[in-house]
Design a protein around this motif. Sequence first.
Motif, PDB file in Angstrom:
ATOM      1  N   PRO A 341     -10.069  -3.316 -13.884  1.00 40.29           N
ATOM      2  CA  PRO A 341      -9.460  -3.968 -12.721  1.00 40.29           C
ATOM      3  C   PRO A 341     -10.358  -5.083 -12.164  1.00 40.29           C
ATOM      4  O   PRO A 341     -11.541  -4.854 -11.896  1.00 40.29           O
ATOM      5  N   ALA A 342      -9.798  -6.281 -12.018  1.00 44.15           N
ATOM      6  CA  ALA A 342     -10.571  -7.411 -11.507  1.00 44.15           C
ATOM      7  C   ALA A 342      -9.800  -8.228 -10.484  1.00 44.15           C
ATOM      8  O   ALA A 342     -10.281  -9.262 -10.017  1.00 44.15           O
ATOM      9  N   ALA A 343      -8.601  -7.783 -10.132  1.00 49.46           N
ATOM     10  CA  ALA A 343      -7.754  -8.584  -9.242  1.00 49.46           C
ATOM     11  C   ALA A 343      -8.366  -8.759  -7.856  1.00 49.46           C
ATOM     12  O   ALA A 343      -8.323  -9.854  -7.283  1.00 49.46           O
ATOM     13  N   ALA A 344      -8.937  -7.684  -7.293  1.00 48.78           N
ATOM     14  CA  ALA A 344      -9.491  -7.777  -5.940  1.00 48.78           C
ATOM     15  C   ALA A 344     -10.634  -8.782  -5.893  1.00 48.78           C
ATOM     16  O   ALA A 344     -10.710  -9.610  -4.975  1.00 48.78           O
ATOM     17  N   ARG A 345     -11.529  -8.699  -6.861  1.00 47.52           N
ATOM     18  CA  ARG A 345     -12.651  -9.647  -6.910  1.00 47.52           C
ATOM     19  C   ARG A 345     -12.145 -11.086  -7.034  1.00 47.52           C
ATOM     20  O   ARG A 345     -12.651 -12.004  -6.383  1.00 47.52           O
ATOM     21  N   ILE A 359     -12.363  -9.509   5.301  1.00 43.94           N
ATOM     22  CA  ILE A 359     -11.866  -8.627   4.244  1.00 43.94           C
ATOM     23  C   ILE A 359     -12.373  -7.220   4.540  1.00 43.94           C
ATOM     24  O   ILE A 359     -13.579  -6.983   4.606  1.00 43.94           O
ATOM     25  N   ILE A 360     -11.450  -6.310   4.755  1.00 40.32           N
ATOM     26  CA  ILE A 360     -11.863  -4.964   5.131  1.00 40.32           C
ATOM     27  C   ILE A 360     -12.447  -4.234   3.924  1.00 40.32           C
ATOM     28  O   ILE A 360     -12.125  -4.539   2.779  1.00 40.32           O
ATOM     29  N   GLY A 361     -13.332  -3.298   4.197  1.00 41.14           N
ATOM     30  CA  GLY A 361     -14.025  -2.600   3.120  1.00 41.14           C
ATOM     31  C   GLY A 361     -13.138  -1.697   2.302  1.00 41.14           C
ATOM     32  O   GLY A 361     -13.384  -1.467   1.115  1.00 41.14           O
ATOM     33  N   GLU A 362     -12.096  -1.167   2.906  1.00 42.82           N
ATOM     34  CA  GLU A 362     -11.205  -0.275   2.178  1.00 42.82           C
ATOM     35  C   GLU A 362     -10.390  -1.055   1.145  1.00 42.82           C
ATOM     36  O   GLU A 362      -9.786  -2.072   1.451  1.00 42.82           O
ATOM     37  N   LYS A 363     -10.414  -0.572  -0.084  1.00 40.46           N
ATOM     38  CA  LYS A 363      -9.687  -1.215  -1.181  1.00 40.46           C
ATOM     39  C   LYS A 363      -9.039  -0.113  -2.010  1.00 40.46           C
ATOM     40  O   LYS A 363      -9.611   0.962  -2.176  1.00 40.46           O
ATOM     41  N   ALA A 364      -7.851  -0.398  -2.521  1.00 35.44           N
ATOM     42  CA  ALA A 364      -7.184   0.566  -3.403  1.00 35.44           C
ATOM     43  C   ALA A 364      -7.200   0.033  -4.820  1.00 35.44           C
ATOM     44  O   ALA A 364      -6.781  -1.101  -5.067  1.00 35.44           O
ATOM     45  N   THR A 365      -7.698   0.838  -5.746  1.00 30.58           N
ATOM     46  CA  THR A 365      -7.722   0.469  -7.153  1.00 30.58           C
ATOM     47  C   THR A 365      -6.856   1.444  -7.937  1.00 30.58           C
ATOM     48  O   THR A 365      -7.024   2.664  -7.838  1.00 30.58           O
ATOM     49  N   ILE A 366      -5.929   0.886  -8.711  1.00 28.17           N
ATOM     50  CA  ILE A 366      -5.011   1.687  -9.526  1.00 28.17           C
ATOM     51  C   ILE A 366      -5.390   1.503 -10.990  1.00 28.17           C
ATOM     52  O   ILE A 366      -5.627   0.369 -11.437  1.00 28.17           O
ATOM     53  N   LYS A 367      -5.476   2.587 -11.706  1.00 25.21           N
ATOM     54  CA  LYS A 367      -5.682   2.522 -13.154  1.00 25.21           C
ATOM     55  C   LYS A 367      -4.337   2.852 -13.816  1.00 25.21           C
ATOM     56  O   LYS A 367      -4.001   4.010 -14.035  1.00 25.21           O
ATOM     57  N   ILE A 368      -3.570   1.846 -14.057  1.00 23.59           N
ATOM     58  CA  ILE A 368      -2.226   1.872 -14.636  1.00 23.59           C
ATOM     59  C   ILE A 368      -1.183   2.359 -13.616  1.00 23.59           C
ATOM     60  O   ILE A 368      -0.330   1.582 -13.187  1.00 23.59           O
ATOM     61  N   THR A 371      -2.112   7.449  -8.339  1.00 23.13           N
ATOM     62  CA  THR A 371      -2.450   8.870  -8.386  1.00 23.13           C
ATOM     63  C   THR A 371      -2.690   9.367  -6.967  1.00 23.13           C
ATOM     64  O   THR A 371      -2.579   8.611  -6.001  1.00 23.13           O
ATOM     65  N   ALA A 372      -3.051  10.645  -6.867  1.00 21.60           N
ATOM     66  CA  ALA A 372      -3.396  11.190  -5.549  1.00 21.60           C
ATOM     67  C   ALA A 372      -4.593  10.458  -4.960  1.00 21.60           C
ATOM     68  O   ALA A 372      -4.679  10.243  -3.747  1.00 21.60           O
ATOM     69  N   GLU A 373      -5.526  10.056  -5.825  1.00 25.96           N
ATOM     70  CA  GLU A 373      -6.682   9.283  -5.351  1.00 25.96           C
ATOM     71  C   GLU A 373      -6.236   7.932  -4.799  1.00 25.96           C
ATOM     72  O   GLU A 373      -6.731   7.475  -3.764  1.00 25.96           O
ATOM     73  N   THR A 374      -5.291   7.307  -5.493  1.00 27.06           N
ATOM     74  CA  THR A 374      -4.736   6.039  -4.994  1.00 27.06           C
ATOM     75  C   THR A 374      -4.115   6.241  -3.619  1.00 27.06           C
ATOM     76  O   THR A 374      -4.284   5.423  -2.720  1.00 27.06           O
ATOM     77  N   ASP A 375      -3.390   7.348  -3.464  1.00 24.89           N
ATOM     78  CA  ASP A 375      -2.725   7.633  -2.195  1.00 24.89           C
ATOM     79  C   ASP A 375      -3.741   7.724  -1.055  1.00 24.89           C
ATOM     80  O   ASP A 375      -3.491   7.212   0.042  1.00 24.89           O
ATOM     81  N   SER A 376      -4.883   8.326  -1.315  1.00 24.57           N
ATOM     82  CA  SER A 376      -5.934   8.424  -0.297  1.00 24.57           C
ATOM     83  C   SER A 376      -6.484   7.038   0.040  1.00 24.57           C
ATOM     84  O   SER A 376      -6.772   6.733   1.214  1.00 24.57           O
ATOM     85  N   MET A 377      -6.634   6.202  -0.963  1.00 23.48           N
ATOM     86  CA  MET A 377      -7.104   4.833  -0.730  1.00 23.48           C
ATOM     87  C   MET A 377      -6.101   4.050   0.119  1.00 23.48           C
ATOM     88  O   MET A 377      -6.480   3.286   1.025  1.00 23.48           O
ATOM     89  N   LEU A 378      -4.819   4.226  -0.160  1.00 21.66           N
ATOM     90  CA  LEU A 378      -3.788   3.547   0.624  1.00 21.66           C
ATOM     91  C   LEU A 378      -3.782   4.061   2.064  1.00 21.66           C
ATOM     92  O   LEU A 378      -3.566   3.285   3.008  1.00 21.66           O
ATOM     93  N   ASP A 379      -4.035   5.349   2.250  1.00 21.11           N
ATOM     94  CA  ASP A 379      -4.159   5.899   3.609  1.00 21.11           C
ATOM     95  C   ASP A 379      -5.282   5.210   4.369  1.00 21.11           C
ATOM     96  O   ASP A 379      -5.143   4.885   5.558  1.00 21.11           O
TER      97      ASP A 379
END
Length: 387
Positions: A341-345, A359-368, A371-379
Amino acid sequence: MDISDSVKYVGVDDNSIDLFEGQFEVPLGMSYNSYVVIDEKTAVMDSVDANFGEEWLSKVESALGGRKADYLVVQHMEMDHSSNVLAFAEKYPDAKIVASKVAFTMMKNMFGTDFPGRQIVAAEGSELKLGKKTLAFIAAPNVHWPEVVMTAIKEDGILFSADAFGKFGAYGAEEPEGWSCEARRYYFGIVGKFGANVQSVMEKIKPLGIGTICPLHGPVLTGNDAVEAVRLYGIWSSYEAESDGVAVFYTSVYGHTKKAAESLAEKLRARGCPKVALNDLAREDPFECVEDAFRYGKLVLASTTYNGGVFPAMREFIERLCERGFRNRTIAFVENGSWAPAAARTMASLLEGCKDITIIGEKATIKISPTAETDSMLDAIADAMTK
């Protein structure tokens, strides 16, 4: 159509145009406005697009009611307003041409003549007496071309504002969302880069007691409509957020980034965000998206990684923002990448030239796929955007 006891409308509507300036969709058409001021002497304010010369000249002749035209005031040399200057000059050979010094240079390039012997140069603070009415000229360089002047009728509080305060749509077109919607898209699409210049002109017109605004596109604004237009131009030209809310912009190849963006939008709403504007950059009018980006103070950019960078529609969107002086916003990123993943950079890099971007520190990274981890990042992003 009478605007006042001394001002008549002689503009035309283009209901067949699909793209204004070759890029802006105009489903409600486009107006090219022109006005005639009747006094002891007469002044015509601007001409119209090349395709409507005969119609415009006929309207001018009718408004003059058998009188001669003494002056043509050319406030703006863009071709949708100046194409019939030469035709007017030939029909009314005794009329003087009033314009800025820079505009006369443009006329020489456009028509092969700058009308020697007929020139009156309109400069900052200069005036032209028509009789009981006085035209006062206000230099408005780079709002949005360098030659622009605006004109006020001092005695009546009427401002001929060139392209400022204009909007997309034919003169009589129904405005289901009111003046501001298409005026906002018009402003940020066409004038947005020149906020400092707009602010300067706004200061000049404040003491004039303007109650009626006659732009070169869209309706004449009077009363509360004129007051509201001035208020909004103050916000837009200072790059402040107009509305409280979050605008989410996404690009998605197989639907996974879209799913994350939609999930984030629901999380924002659940946290009481007053407005969430969700935009698919690949499918929606790009300038509607630009409008939303400037309207709200907080943005989320969600994109697939593409060729080691960012998806083309997202790149083009950010470039459009930067071209228009984008600033003073809080932004969060959501990125997707199958292996690296390189889109955010990349998005952060594209925004480096914009001023006052947080730019806020919280970022969500999806690997394809999310997932539940993504959901926590979005929260975490939703919390940061709504706290």
